[in-house]
Design a protein around this motif. Sequence first.
Motif, PDB file in Angstrom:
ATOM      1  N   SER A  92       0.934  -1.204  -0.013  1.00 31.78           N
ATOM      2  CA  SER A  92       0.090   0.056   0.133  1.00 31.78           C
ATOM      3  C   SER A  92       0.835   1.347  -0.091  1.00 31.78           C
ATOM      4  O   SER A  92       1.937   1.433   0.609  1.00 31.78           O
ATOM      5  CB  SER A  92      -0.871  -0.205   1.136  1.00 31.78           C
ATOM      6  OG  SER A  92      -1.655   1.236   1.411  1.00 31.78           O
ATOM      7  N   ASP A  93       0.288   2.404  -0.590  1.00 32.83           N
ATOM      8  CA  ASP A  93       1.065   3.572  -0.473  1.00 32.83           C
ATOM      9  C   ASP A  93       0.915   4.310   0.713  1.00 32.83           C
ATOM     10  O   ASP A  93       1.672   5.035   1.154  1.00 32.83           O
ATOM     11  CB  ASP A  93       0.802   4.488  -1.667  1.00 32.83           C
ATOM     12  CG  ASP A  93       1.152   4.134  -3.051  1.00 32.83           C
ATOM     13  OD1 ASP A  93       2.042   3.140  -3.104  1.00 32.83           O
ATOM     14  OD2 ASP A  93       0.499   4.360  -4.165  1.00 32.83           O
ATOM     15  N   ALA A  94      -0.335   4.061   1.307  1.00 32.89           N
ATOM     16  CA  ALA A  94      -0.479   4.741   2.487  1.00 32.89           C
ATOM     17  C   ALA A  94      -2.018   4.171   3.206  1.00 32.89           C
ATOM     18  O   ALA A  94      -2.651   3.458   2.441  1.00 32.89           O
ATOM     19  CB  ALA A  94      -0.804   6.284   2.405  1.00 32.89           C
ATOM     20  N   VAL A  95      -1.931   4.356   4.535  1.00 31.93           N
ATOM     21  CA  VAL A  95      -3.072   4.040   5.246  1.00 31.93           C
ATOM     22  C   VAL A  95      -3.680   5.058   5.545  1.00 31.93           C
ATOM     23  O   VAL A  95      -3.194   6.421   5.721  1.00 31.93           O
ATOM     24  CB  VAL A  95      -2.545   3.503   6.871  1.00 31.93           C
ATOM     25  CG1 VAL A  95      -3.759   3.379   7.501  1.00 31.93           C
ATOM     26  CG2 VAL A  95      -1.681   2.060   6.647  1.00 31.93           C
ATOM     27  N   LEU A  96      -5.057   5.085   5.206  1.00 34.23           N
ATOM     28  CA  LEU A  96      -5.780   6.286   5.161  1.00 34.23           C
ATOM     29  C   LEU A  96      -6.568   6.515   6.458  1.00 34.23           C
ATOM     30  O   LEU A  96      -7.275   5.564   6.811  1.00 34.23           O
ATOM     31  CB  LEU A  96      -6.725   6.406   3.787  1.00 34.23           C
ATOM     32  CG  LEU A  96      -5.838   6.335   2.686  1.00 34.23           C
ATOM     33  CD1 LEU A  96      -7.067   6.366   1.270  1.00 34.23           C
ATOM     34  CD2 LEU A  96      -4.922   7.464   2.440  1.00 34.23           C
ATOM     35  N   SER A  97      -6.847   7.827   6.868  1.00 34.66           N
ATOM     36  CA  SER A  97      -7.570   7.786   7.872  1.00 34.66           C
ATOM     37  C   SER A  97      -8.444   9.045   7.899  1.00 34.66           C
ATOM     38  O   SER A  97      -8.364  10.101   7.160  1.00 34.66           O
ATOM     39  CB  SER A  97      -6.702   8.095   9.350  1.00 34.66           C
ATOM     40  OG  SER A  97      -5.846   7.138   9.548  1.00 34.66           O
ATOM     41  N   CYS A  98      -9.614   9.309   8.682  1.00 35.20           N
ATOM     42  CA  CYS A  98     -10.872  10.260   8.429  1.00 35.20           C
ATOM     43  C   CYS A  98     -10.009  11.585   9.178  1.00 35.20           C
ATOM     44  O   CYS A  98      -9.426  11.619  10.216  1.00 35.20           O
ATOM     45  CB  CYS A  98     -11.846   9.809   9.371  1.00 35.20           C
ATOM     46  SG  CYS A  98     -13.050  11.409   9.361  1.00 35.20           S
ATOM     47  N   PRO A  99      -9.888  12.714   8.471  1.00 31.59           N
ATOM     48  CA  PRO A  99      -9.414  13.859   8.956  1.00 31.59           C
ATOM     49  C   PRO A  99     -10.217  14.362  10.272  1.00 31.59           C
ATOM     50  O   PRO A  99      -9.646  15.267  11.046  1.00 31.59           O
ATOM     51  CB  PRO A  99      -9.559  14.998   7.803  1.00 31.59           C
ATOM     52  CG  PRO A  99     -10.819  14.459   7.272  1.00 31.59           C
ATOM     53  CD  PRO A  99     -10.588  12.826   7.207  1.00 31.59           C
ATOM     54  N   ALA A 100     -11.288  14.097  10.707  1.00 31.55           N
ATOM     55  CA  ALA A 100     -12.083  14.608  11.793  1.00 31.55           C
ATOM     56  C   ALA A 100     -12.013  13.793  12.980  1.00 31.55           C
ATOM     57  O   ALA A 100     -11.734  14.369  14.081  1.00 31.55           O
ATOM     58  CB  ALA A 100     -13.470  14.726  11.299  1.00 31.55           C
ATOM     59  N   CYS A 101     -12.065  12.391  12.869  1.00 32.62           N
ATOM     60  CA  CYS A 101     -12.020  11.632  13.944  1.00 32.62           C
ATOM     61  C   CYS A 101     -10.741  10.675  14.289  1.00 32.62           C
ATOM     62  O   CYS A 101     -10.596   9.732  14.882  1.00 32.62           O
ATOM     63  CB  CYS A 101     -13.353  10.831  14.303  1.00 32.62           C
ATOM     64  SG  CYS A 101     -13.663   9.550  12.794  1.00 32.62           S
ATOM     65  N   VAL A 105     -18.744   9.687  -0.257  1.00 34.40           N
ATOM     66  CA  VAL A 105     -18.445   8.467   0.540  1.00 34.40           C
ATOM     67  C   VAL A 105     -18.183   9.350   2.076  1.00 34.40           C
ATOM     68  O   VAL A 105     -17.506  10.162   2.098  1.00 34.40           O
ATOM     69  CB  VAL A 105     -17.228   7.771   0.288  1.00 34.40           C
ATOM     70  CG1 VAL A 105     -16.502   6.805   1.259  1.00 34.40           C
ATOM     71  CG2 VAL A 105     -17.499   6.997  -1.115  1.00 34.40           C
ATOM     72  N   CYS A 106     -18.750   8.958   3.300  1.00 28.66           N
ATOM     73  CA  CYS A 106     -18.345   9.401   4.338  1.00 28.66           C
ATOM     74  C   CYS A 106     -17.904   8.423   5.317  1.00 28.66           C
ATOM     75  O   CYS A 106     -17.947   7.356   5.299  1.00 28.66           O
ATOM     76  CB  CYS A 106     -19.900   9.846   4.914  1.00 28.66           C
ATOM     77  SG  CYS A 106     -20.375  11.270   3.972  1.00 28.66           S
ATOM     78  N   SER A 128     -19.227  10.785   9.918  1.00 32.42           N
ATOM     79  CA  SER A 128     -20.072  11.373   8.739  1.00 32.42           C
ATOM     80  C   SER A 128     -19.251  12.563   7.900  1.00 32.42           C
ATOM     81  O   SER A 128     -19.871  13.187   7.230  1.00 32.42           O
ATOM     82  CB  SER A 128     -21.446  11.857   9.040  1.00 32.42           C
ATOM     83  OG  SER A 128     -22.156  10.790   9.646  1.00 32.42           O
ATOM     84  N   THR A 129     -18.005  12.766   7.973  1.00 31.36           N
ATOM     85  CA  THR A 129     -17.180  13.669   7.382  1.00 31.36           C
ATOM     86  C   THR A 129     -17.040  12.879   5.942  1.00 31.36           C
ATOM     87  O   THR A 129     -16.796  11.955   5.895  1.00 31.36           O
ATOM     88  CB  THR A 129     -15.798  13.824   8.011  1.00 31.36           C
ATOM     89  OG1 THR A 129     -16.131  14.338   9.339  1.00 31.36           O
ATOM     90  CG2 THR A 129     -15.086  14.688   6.986  1.00 31.36           C
ATOM     91  N   GLU A 130     -17.181  13.952   4.879  1.00 34.94           N
ATOM     92  CA  GLU A 130     -17.198  13.449   3.763  1.00 34.94           C
ATOM     93  C   GLU A 130     -15.709  13.344   3.299  1.00 34.94           C
ATOM     94  O   GLU A 130     -14.960  14.264   3.444  1.00 34.94           O
ATOM     95  CB  GLU A 130     -17.934  14.367   2.444  1.00 34.94           C
ATOM     96  CG  GLU A 130     -17.946  13.784   1.255  1.00 34.94           C
ATOM     97  CD  GLU A 130     -18.649  14.567   0.112  1.00 34.94           C
ATOM     98  OE1 GLU A 130     -18.595  14.933  -0.916  1.00 34.94           O
ATOM     99  OE2 GLU A 130     -19.910  14.935   0.764  1.00 34.94           O
ATOM    100  N   VAL A 131     -15.228  12.198   2.814  1.00 37.30           N
ATOM    101  CA  VAL A 131     -13.681  11.922   2.663  1.00 37.30           C
ATOM    102  C   VAL A 131     -13.471  11.324   0.856  1.00 37.30           C
ATOM    103  O   VAL A 131     -12.181  11.475   0.823  1.00 37.30           O
ATOM    104  CB  VAL A 131     -13.342  10.877   3.443  1.00 37.30           C
ATOM    105  CG1 VAL A 131     -13.434  11.148   5.090  1.00 37.30           C
ATOM    106  CG2 VAL A 131     -14.025   9.376   3.202  1.00 37.30           C
ATOM    107  N   GLY A 132     -14.541  11.314   0.195  1.00 33.89           N
ATOM    108  CA  GLY A 132     -14.178  11.008  -1.298  1.00 33.89           C
ATOM    109  C   GLY A 132     -15.428  10.584  -1.882  1.00 33.89           C
ATOM    110  O   GLY A 132     -16.744  10.873  -1.601  1.00 33.89           O
TER     111      GLY A 132
END
Length: 167
Positions: free
Chosen positions: A64-73, A139-140, A145-149
């Motif tokens: 994987s290039d990166a592990v992705l996380s929500c920017p809010a939580c 996608v949230c 419920s933050t919109e991430v993509g």
Amino acid sequence: MEPEASKEAEKQPMDAEAGDPADPRDLVSSDDEIDYSVEPEFYDPAVDDVDERWAHKQRKGRTSDAVLSCPACFTTLCLDSQRHEKYVNQYRAMFVCNCKVKINQILREGKGKRKNRKVTAVDSTTPEVENKGPVYHPVCCEICSTEVGVFDEDEVYHFFNVIPSNS
């Protein structure tokens, strides 16, 4: 009570129970009461190894290039992502977790030059929605419920509002 005596009493710290003045130098920090020579019972030196094995099992041998996380939580959204060739803050993935696709909302690319196209919301009940280019769904994060993509017709997630970390 005289006015001067009441002003003097207000200035001195008081014990909560006794009502006697307390000397601030006698107060003890909770750090002074902790015995650091004893390992706390919630400490596990092997937890990092266990977490690493779990992540490798989830990826099933893929890199994987990166592990992705929500920017809010900061909830983990994806363990297996691929970075966009041109836009370094965008990623795509097929296998995600903690994501919710809003199927009832449709997003479409705007008209114009390829460089300036924007994805805009379209009401899915209007007849002009059909056959006008690729369809995307927001996608949230399932937790906050933050919109991430967006999610496309080929069942690929495109993330643009995430925090990447080294995998």
